[in-house]
Every structure is written in structure tokens, then in C-alpha cells.
Design a protein around this motif. Structure first.
Motif, mmCIF file in Angstrom:
data_model
loop_
_atom_site.group_PDB
_atom_site.id
_atom_site.type_symbol
_atom_site.label_atom_id
_atom_site.label_comp_id
_atom_site.label_asym_id
_atom_site.label_seq_id
_atom_site.Cartn_x
_atom_site.Cartn_y
_atom_site.Cartn_z
ATOM 1 N N ILE A 64 0.875 -1.154 -0.599
ATOM 2 C CA ILE A 64 0.077 -0.126 0.051
ATOM 3 C C ILE A 64 0.792 1.431 0.622
ATOM 4 C CG2 ILE A 64 -1.512 1.122 0.983
ATOM 5 C CD1 ILE A 64 -2.313 -1.697 0.222
ATOM 6 N N GLU A 65 1.745 1.120 0.933
ATOM 7 C CA GLU A 65 2.770 2.145 0.879
ATOM 8 C C GLU A 65 3.930 2.056 1.839
ATOM 9 O OE1 GLU A 65 0.412 5.279 2.604
ATOM 10 O OE2 GLU A 65 0.351 4.520 4.786
ATOM 11 N N PRO A 66 5.202 3.127 2.277
ATOM 12 C CA PRO A 66 5.831 2.553 3.080
ATOM 13 C C PRO A 66 5.788 2.214 4.530
ATOM 14 C CG PRO A 66 6.993 4.022 1.514
ATOM 15 C CD PRO A 66 5.192 3.616 1.122
ATOM 16 N N GLY A 67 5.820 0.693 4.736
ATOM 17 C CA GLY A 67 5.359 0.681 6.242
ATOM 18 C C GLY A 67 3.670 0.251 6.070
ATOM 19 N N ARG A 68 3.210 -0.087 5.279
ATOM 20 C CA ARG A 68 1.685 -0.641 5.080
ATOM 21 C C ARG A 68 1.677 -2.006 4.045
ATOM 22 N NH1 ARG A 68 -2.654 2.571 3.458
ATOM 23 N NH2 ARG A 68 -4.237 1.145 4.285
ATOM 24 N N ILE A 69 1.201 -3.326 3.926
ATOM 25 C CA ILE A 69 1.432 -4.435 3.080
ATOM 26 C C ILE A 69 0.108 -5.336 3.910
ATOM 27 C CG2 ILE A 69 2.152 -7.063 2.625
ATOM 28 C CD1 ILE A 69 4.642 -6.079 2.814
ATOM 29 N N TYR A 96 4.081 -10.369 9.160
ATOM 30 C CA TYR A 96 4.619 -9.634 8.536
ATOM 31 C C TYR A 96 5.425 -9.224 9.966
ATOM 32 C CZ TYR A 96 5.291 -9.229 3.601
ATOM 33 O OH TYR A 96 5.154 -9.612 2.507
ATOM 34 N N ASP A 97 4.971 -8.865 10.822
ATOM 35 C CA ASP A 97 5.165 -7.851 11.918
ATOM 36 C C ASP A 97 6.261 -8.725 12.640
ATOM 37 O OD1 ASP A 97 4.349 -5.782 13.552
ATOM 38 O OD2 ASP A 97 4.274 -7.136 15.524
ATOM 39 N N LEU A 98 5.187 -9.841 12.950
ATOM 40 C CA LEU A 98 6.741 -10.770 13.682
ATOM 41 C C LEU A 98 7.482 -11.216 13.081
ATOM 42 C CD1 LEU A 98 6.616 -13.534 15.941
ATOM 43 C CD2 LEU A 98 6.262 -14.993 13.590
ATOM 44 N N PHE A 99 8.017 -10.910 11.509
ATOM 45 C CA PHE A 99 8.759 -11.409 10.444
ATOM 46 C C PHE A 99 9.796 -10.167 10.529
ATOM 47 C CE2 PHE A 99 11.426 -12.338 6.576
ATOM 48 C CZ PHE A 99 12.013 -13.459 7.118
ATOM 49 N N GLY A 121 9.832 0.585 2.410
ATOM 50 C CA GLY A 121 9.918 1.498 1.275
ATOM 51 C C GLY A 121 11.564 1.851 0.712
ATOM 52 N N GLU A 122 11.895 0.942 1.304
ATOM 53 C CA GLU A 122 13.651 0.389 1.191
ATOM 54 C C GLU A 122 14.029 0.534 -0.057
ATOM 55 O OE1 GLU A 122 15.535 0.046 5.729
ATOM 56 O OE2 GLU A 122 15.130 -1.689 4.332
#
Length: 378
Positions: free
Chosen positions: A29-34, A359-362, A68-69
Motif C-alpha cells: 500500500i505504502e511504506p510501512g503498510r502491506i 509480517y510484524d513477527l518476521f 520502502g527501502e
């Protein structure tokens, strides 16, 4: 409910239904959001295959995308490690059948580009009229929709699908599309010879596979470096002879001591940090090879002393994991032979519905996570 939804969608696919032929997919979606959204199930072209994903996973590269990298288009389905079942085949795809279990490499080249025909299919950059770019063969979750979804469209399926033998589980082959291919490529690019001493920096999933690859290539002593004891223990099972915790020892000094000041024949950097790259260079013998597998998010500098002012006869090589059905066949053969078991790398399992939590865990590397199995139809 998920099983019912799966059956409804399958009926729609085979009946040509359009209005409701939707699937769940994790998109950038944007950096920091999947986030998980509904997307249309892809149409199948003559050279494509539609694969129903039974298991996929999250890669460190996906975390770079999340942060976003590494830039990708907004709304792109992410992920590039597919294990699944052929749902529908394009009219030109021969030698496969619907209902067959398959994998496809994270790198899925067309094999028709200049790069492919020059021996570098992972760098398949597409149409010459648009120029070529590095990593062009990496399409899933980069330039086309990826595998963290209920279905994925595999392009150039004739050259990229590889059958999975009935005796192997999804977990056993889950590392083949990317992690195993990448780690082994690092060992191959390092030109490891029988009897070599090798250092592998970082024992995440790719580093662990590089350790296993170095063992298979004939290294007589493999020294691995990490800061997590659990990973160092797994590394020993993958073939490491000496494990060094960088929290407890000056690893450069210790490796030079262990080699009598000679340095290692080859070093493999599997993290993507300036510090690990630099250490991998400092422990090399004159004429040694540094094989770099890390994905770097900022500029690297090469220290003058460690590089011997450019006069040390050293080689620095990089690799992007080889793809294609022949590469996948070979990796599956290694797994089937029992020479390597990478299933212990799968430490956690999530349903696709819970992928944001996965994703948060990984991304934060909690709870000893190495790899997360994502089950779209769990």
C-alpha cells in the motif's frame, strides 16, 4: 468458510465466471503498510500457468519492500516463493497438467533476453526497447503480482515450473524457489574447492543455506558467524564446523587466529550490512573470494587496508538466485536425496488472513523466527 469460498472460486474459474472471480492477496500500500485485499484472479495467457498457492513465505526482501527501502508499485501483490497446484494451463504450455504440484523459482526469466542467452537469466531485463535493468529476472512481487495470494500467474511457465515429487512435503521444498537457490549460489560463486576453509557471515535463512552449500561443495572447515545461539546451533546441523558469536568474540581476530593468520579461502556475506561486508573482506586470504549475497539498503565503502589498496588479487562477486525449471529440479533432487533438510527453517505458520501479523513477527525478528509458512487455504 474459507473452504467454501475456495470451492466457489474454483467453480467460477472453470466456468468462466467474471463478476465474482476474486482472490485474497497481500499488496504493498505504502511504506510501512502491506495489507490483505481482494483482487481479480488473473487471466491465463497462452504461455502462462495459474497456480493455486498451497504454501508461500515471507522473505527479507519483502521486508525491504515493506519499509520502502526497495521501490515497487502501490497495489502490487508481494511475495516470490511459491509452492502450489496447477489450476489452469496456457495453450502453449506442454509437459504439465492441471492438478499437478509444482514450484516456480523466485526468479522466473523468459530465457529469450540478451542476458538470458548470455548466461545470466536472473538478469533477464525484458524488452530491449525499454532498456535493461539489474535483477530483471525477479518478477514475482517486483514487476508483476507475486505469491502471497491465493493464486499466482506464472509467466513463461514452460521454462519456470518444476514438478514436486509426491514424497516431498511443501515444507521440504519451500526453500527451493529462493532461499536455497540463493544460498547455494553464494557458495557456487565463491568457487569453493575441496578442502577449502570458508567463513559465512550471518546465519539467517540465506546464510544457513550458504553454509549447507559450502559443505556440499567440499569445504573442509566452515566457520560461521551470528549473534543468535539458536541460529548457530542450526548452522552446526547444516554443516558448520566452528560457530562464532559476534557478541562474545572479535570474529575477525578469531578467524585469523584459527587460520594461522592465513585467512579463509572464501567468505560469504549473507546479511547486507557494511560491518559484515567489511569483516568478510578482512578475513580473506590474498587471492580469496568474497561472495556477497546481502541486499544492501545504503552505499557500501571498501576499506583501503582490507582491500590491500586493490592489489590483493581478491575477488568480490555478487549473485541473484538462479531460477528456471532446471535449477529447481536440481535443488529438489538435493532435498529428495536426503543430503539436506531445510524444513527446520520453517519456525512459524500463519494463514494468509493473518499475514499482517506474520509480517510484524518476521520484520521484528521475534520469537526465534527464521521462516514463516503462509497458507492461503488454511
Amino acid at each position: 468458510m474459507s473452504l467454501l469460498w475456495s470451492r466457489i472460486k474454483n467453480l467460477l474459474i472453470h466456468s468462466g465466471g467474471k463478476a465474482m472471480s476474486m482472490m485474497k492477496a497481500a499488496v504493498f500500500i505504502e511504506p510501512g503498510r502491506i495489507e490483505l485485499v481482494d483482487k481479480p484472479i488473473p487471466d491465463v495467457g497462452p504461455n502462462d500457468a495459474l497456480v493455486r498457492i498451497t504454501t508461500t513465505t515471507i522473505c527479507g526482501t519483502d521486508v525491504h519492500i515493506l519499509k520502502g527501502e526497495y521501490p515497487v508499485a502501490r497495489g502490487l501483490t508481494v511475495g516470490h516463493e511459491p509452492v502450489g497446484i496447477i489450476e489452469k494451463l496456457g495453450s502453449n504450455v506442454q509437459g504439465y497438467q492441471e492438478g499437478q504440484r509444482v514450484i516456480a523459482g523466485a526468479i522466473c526469466p523468459s530465457f529469450s533476453s540478451y542476458a538470458s542467452q548470455d548466461g545470466y537469466p536472473a538478469q533477464d531485463g525484458g524488452c530491449s526497447c525499454h532498456g535493461y535493468k539489474p535483477m530483471g529476472g525477479w518478477r514475482f512481487g517486483n514487476s508483476i503480482d507475486g505469491t502471497q495470494a491465493e493464486y499466482v500467474l506464472v509467466p513463461d511457465a514452460q521454462g519456470n515450473l518444476a514438478p514436486v515429487p509426491d514424497g516431498l512435503s511443501d515444507e521440504q521444498v519451500l526453500m527451493c524457489p529462493d532461499i536455497m537457490s540463493t544460498g547455494f549460489a553464494g557458495a557456487e560463486a565463491a568457487n569453493i574447492r575441496i578442502g577449502d576453509v570458508v567463513a559465512v557471515f550471518a546465519q539467517g535463512p540465506i546464510g544457513l543455506c550458504a553454509t549447507a552449500g559450502a559443505k556440499l561443495r567440499g569445504a573442509s572447515c566452515i566457520i560461521v558467524v551470528d549473534g543468535v545461539e539458536q541460529r548457530l546451533e542450526i548452522a552446526r546441523k547444516m554443516g558448520a564446523d566452528i560457530t562464532l558469536n559476534f557478541n562474545q568474540v572479535d570474529v575477525v581476530a578469531e578467524i585469523l587466529r584459527l587460520t594461522g593468520g592465513r585467512g579463509v579461502d572464501a567468505s560469504i556475506e549473507a546479511l547486507g550490512l557494511q560491518s559484515t561486508f567489511e569483516n568478510a573482506l578482512r578475513v580473506l586470504k590474498p587471492g580469496g573470494t568474497l561472495s556477497s549475497l546481502g541486499v544492501y539498503s545504503s552505499d557500501l565503502t571498501i576499506p583501503l587496508g582490507a582491500f590491500h589498496a586493490g592489489l590483493g588479487d581478491n575477488k568480490i562477486v555478487t549473485s541473484l538466485c538462479p531460477g528456471g525449471k532446471e535449477r529447481m529440479r536440481r535443488l529438489i533432487n538435493v532435498v529428495a536425496s536426503g543430503r539436506i533438510d531445510l524444513s527446520p527453517l520453517v519456525t512459524h505458520e500463519y494463514a494468509l488472513d493473518d499475514i499482517v501479523a506474520a509480517y510484524d513477527l518476521f520484520a521484528h525478528q521475534r520469537d526465534g523466527v527464521l521462516k514463516v509458512a503462509i497458507r492461503p487455504f488454511a
